[in-house]
Write an enzyme that holds these catalytic residues in place. Structure first.
Site, PDB file in Angstrom:
ATOM      1  N   ALA A   3     -27.445 -57.162 -64.320  1.00 56.48           N
ATOM      2  CA  ALA A   3     -28.493 -57.426 -63.330  1.00 56.48           C
ATOM      3  C   ALA A   3     -29.817 -57.766 -64.010  1.00 56.48           C
ATOM      4  CB  ALA A   3     -28.661 -56.217 -62.414  1.00 56.48           C
ATOM      5  N   TYR A   4     -30.128 -57.062 -65.092  1.00 57.05           N
ATOM      6  CA  TYR A   4     -31.354 -57.350 -65.846  1.00 57.05           C
ATOM      7  C   TYR A   4     -31.341 -58.791 -66.336  1.00 57.05           C
ATOM      8  CZ  TYR A   4     -34.584 -57.408 -69.806  1.00 57.05           C
ATOM      9  OH  TYR A   4     -35.587 -57.744 -70.690  1.00 57.05           O
ATOM     10  N   ALA A   5     -30.233 -59.203 -66.972  1.00 56.01           N
ATOM     11  CA  ALA A   5     -30.156 -60.557 -67.512  1.00 56.01           C
ATOM     12  C   ALA A   5     -30.262 -61.592 -66.406  1.00 56.01           C
ATOM     13  CB  ALA A   5     -28.850 -60.731 -68.292  1.00 56.01           C
ATOM     14  N   SER A  47     -31.798 -61.275 -63.524  1.00 56.56           N
ATOM     15  CA  SER A  47     -33.161 -61.331 -62.993  1.00 56.56           C
ATOM     16  C   SER A  47     -34.086 -62.096 -63.929  1.00 56.56           C
ATOM     17  CB  SER A  47     -33.690 -59.915 -62.743  1.00 56.56           C
ATOM     18  OG  SER A  47     -33.890 -59.196 -63.950  1.00 56.56           O
ATOM     19  N   ASP A  89     -36.485 -63.098 -71.460  1.00 52.67           N
ATOM     20  CA  ASP A  89     -35.739 -62.350 -72.470  1.00 52.67           C
ATOM     21  C   ASP A  89     -34.746 -63.297 -73.128  1.00 52.67           C
ATOM     22  OD1 ASP A  89     -33.571 -60.443 -73.579  1.00 52.67           O
ATOM     23  OD2 ASP A  89     -35.097 -59.032 -72.858  1.00 52.67           O
TER      24      ASP A  89
END
Length: 240
Positions: A151-153, A155, A139
């Site tokens: 947390a998304y970033a 991961s 991403d």
């Protein structure tokens, strides 16, 4: 780069959006395709009718990931590529336990590709120089972070780093690269105000559609030299 048409391309999360578009693209070229899917969408039945091998899988646990890998090994003796498209998008918000958010993001974006790359390595090797590929979907937020999806970033940043590690481990037989998209296409229920706000975040101010990703994937599969790199498909969004 022999035997490319007899070995299937594995696409995780192939039942929707970019994964679905890639599956149809390869099938139109008579390229065998295996996809994983979590939920039975109508598109899955269409892919099956078109010749894809569609395997329901639960990547929310390591056991589910490894069970899927075992099925793939039963179905084929070799893979042309693994495209890690499966993903999830959960932000930090009131009422959601932070450990659960972090665990969920790491499970889908780190554990699953890490375990699958190791479990299916044998199916990628043995076909010659640069004859196989792994592509990770990361991403654009890997570069700039995200205050609402920490947390998304994180991961996706871990997955980006794994791209280089697996490139070192698997060269020269297997090329490993990453694609880091921003806005590629809207959801059907996105309203006009949201769409305009999203478009204004990039320099190019368009949602280009799946073809931008398909063209880049085709390039990476064709290359015999490019490995360990991350390719932004973000319309210049990190520069805003």
């Amino acid at each position: 780069m022999g035997n490319t048409k007899t070995r299937p391309i594995l696409i995780t999360g192939g039942g929707r959006r970019i994964g679905l578009a890639l599956a149809h693209h390869f099938l139109s070229q008579q390229q065998p395709v295996i996809i994983s899917y979590r939920t039975l969408y109508p598109a899955i039945e269409q892919l099956t009718a078109a010749g894809a091998l569609c395997i329901q899988a639960d990547f929310s646990s390591d056991e589910g990931v490894l069970a899927f890998a075992d099925i793939v090994k039963e179905k084929t003796q070799g893979l042309r590529a693994i495209i890690h498209n499966a993903g999830d998008w959960v932000g930090e918000k009131p009422g959601v336990a932070l450990p659960d958010v972090l665990s969920r993001m790491l499970q889908i974006h780190v554990h699953a590709p890490y375990l699958l790359n190791h479990a299916l390595e044998r199916l990628l090797r043995g076909f010659g120089h640069a004859a196989s590929d792994i592509i990770h979907f990361t991403d654009y937020v890997v570069e700039c972070g995200s205050d609402k999806h920490i947390a998304y970033a994180a991961s996706k940043a871990a997955l980006d780093n794994m791209t280089r590690s697996f490139a070192r481990k698997l060269a020269p037989e297997v090329k490993v690269n990453a694609i880091a998209p921003a806005l590629i296409l809207f959801n059907d229920d996105d309203d006009a105000e949201y769409r305009q706000q999203a478009l204004n975040k990039s320099l190019m101010k368009i949602a280009p559609g799946e073809k931008e990703i398909i063209d880049l994937v085709d390039y990476l599969l064709t290359s015999c030299y490019v490995t360990g790199r991350t390719f932004g498909v973000d319309g210049g969004r990190p520069l805003r």
